[in-house]
Scaffold this active site. Structure first.
Site, short mmCIF file in Angstrom:
data_model
loop_
_atom_site.label_atom_id
_atom_site.label_comp_id
_atom_site.label_asym_id
_atom_site.label_seq_id
_atom_site.Cartn_x
_atom_site.Cartn_y
_atom_site.Cartn_z
N GLU A 134 4.31 -14.22 8.00
CA GLU A 134 4.87 -15.08 7.89
C GLU A 134 4.83 -15.99 9.30
OE1 GLU A 134 7.11 -12.46 5.32
OE2 GLU A 134 5.92 -12.36 7.01
N ARG A 175 -14.67 8.62 12.67
CA ARG A 175 -15.81 8.20 13.53
C ARG A 175 -16.74 7.11 12.90
NH1 ARG A 175 -15.57 13.82 13.49
NH2 ARG A 175 -17.36 13.73 12.07
#
Length: 377
Positions: free
Chosen positions: A55, A210
């Site tokens: 917001e 990874r």
């Protein structure tokens, strides 16, 4: 209104759904500010802690155009001061006339309080647009806040005949490179990854995320190893790399072994034992207290079977490779007590299937028997 989704709420949901970062233990939220003339003035998504919520990001983008307009948010705006000030204060200060949000927050610090604060300030609130999708986007958050337990994903890769390795124990590789790349990306979006000590002994995995595109900057999950009897080798790879490691064991584990594990920089967590294994409920309660919202269980078969038998798996990611192993001695993906009859087999709902190279990724939600219905029957 719950059955109708405006273009603005659709956009807010899309922003939340497609967010590339994780904000755990907070929910991922999308927000769109619409000016009084109906044009989109700003949009935003919750940033990683301690960054601003959706917001605030959207309101800052909109500036004065927010005054007299509306904001569409996928979750009830927060009403408490945590890492950031309450979002309801920012909405009121911006002069927004209407707030549309998909679903009420379940966090007791906000639940209903956000809506009440907005209405007390004379702001109209509309609730229910896109509720089902909003709940699905934050399925882990909703479970954690209502039960105190992590949302558990069981993930495994198997051959067409359900094997995770050959008769010799060779498991490299069941799945293809695209599936392994997907799995590493998934690890960046969870809070913790769990395996049993047998997996560590047999495969010596790193259990790190990874992904090629992120490299060393990838977000790393906590590595958890279940080891009731203290068998994890102190020189295992799970003690190397950038991620923290927790070895979960019993109070009867050898003191010398505990000291060797702690000397590698890992935490040794002693929990109660049930049926000669770590009490999974005690484990999940402890992880929940540590703000582990999303837990990925990767195996091995006994560990996965234990989670399924206990009814703790919330979601399944099963990767199926186009190969047949065919050996009776080859290990299966899931062990445990399982089903005695086919009628008792655990079925998945809301199943989706997608391609990962030559492999198939099957995703679904386990449908556990209703204990009350079974008792009545």
């Amino acid at each position: 209104m719950a059955g109708m989704i405006s273009q603005y709420m659709q956009r807010a949901l899309h922003i939340a759904r497609e967010a590339e970062h994780i904000v755990s233990p907070n929910p991922i939220v999308g927000a769109v500010v619409v000016a009084a003339d109906g044009t989109v003035a700003g949009e935003g998504v919750t940033q990683a802690p301690p960054g601003p919520h959706a917001e605030v990001v959207a309101l800052e983008a909109a500036g004065e155009k927010a005054r007299g307009g509306a904001i569409y948010v996928t979750l009830e705006p927060c009403a408490f001061h945590g890492r950031t000030p309450p979002c309801v204060d920012a909405i009121i200060a911006a002069g927004v006339a209407e707030v549309h949000f998909s679903v009420s927050d379940v966090d007791v610090r906000t639940a209903g309080k956000g809506q009440a604060a907005l209405e007390a300030a004379g702001i109209e609130t509309v609730v229910g647009e896109g509720e089902e999708e909003a709940r699905r986007i934050n399925e882990a958050f909703f479970k954690h806040r209502t039960t105190g337990l992590p949302f558990v994903i069981a993930k495994f890769a198997s051959s067409l005949d359900g094997r995770i390795a050959s008769a010799s124990g060779d498991a490299r590789w069941v799945s293809g490179p695209e599936s392994r790349a997907w799995a590493h990306q998934l690890r960046t979006r969870i809070d913790a990854i769990l395996v049993g000590s047998e997996t560590v002994i047999a495969d010596d995995p790193l259990l790190t995320a990874r992904p090629e595109e992120e490299g060393e900057d990838a977000r790393q999950p906590i590595r958890i190893v279940l080891d009731t009897r203290g068998r994890t080798p102190p020189m295992a790879q799970v003690f190397t790399g950038p991620a923290p490691t927790v070895i979960v064991t019993s109070k009867d584990a050898p003191a010398e072994w505990r000291s060797a594990i702690e000397a590698r920089g890992a935490e040794v967590l002693a929990l109660p034992v049930a049926d000669d294994r770590i009490d999974l409920r005690a484990l999940l309660e402890e992880l929940g207290r540590r703000d582990v919202v999303l837990l990925l269980v990767e195996g091995g078969a006994v560990v996965l079977g234990s989670f399924f038998d206990a009814g703790f798996v919330d979601k399944v990611h099963a990767i199926v490779a186009p190969m047949i192993v065919g050996a009776a001695e080859a290990p299966a993906a899931v062990a445990g007590r399982g089903a005695y009859r086919m009628a008792d087999a655990l079925r998945l709902a809301e199943v989706t299937v997608e391609n990962l190279g030559e492999d198939l990724l099957i995703t679904g939600y386990p449908q556990y028997p209703d204990a009350d219905a079974d008792a009545d029957a």
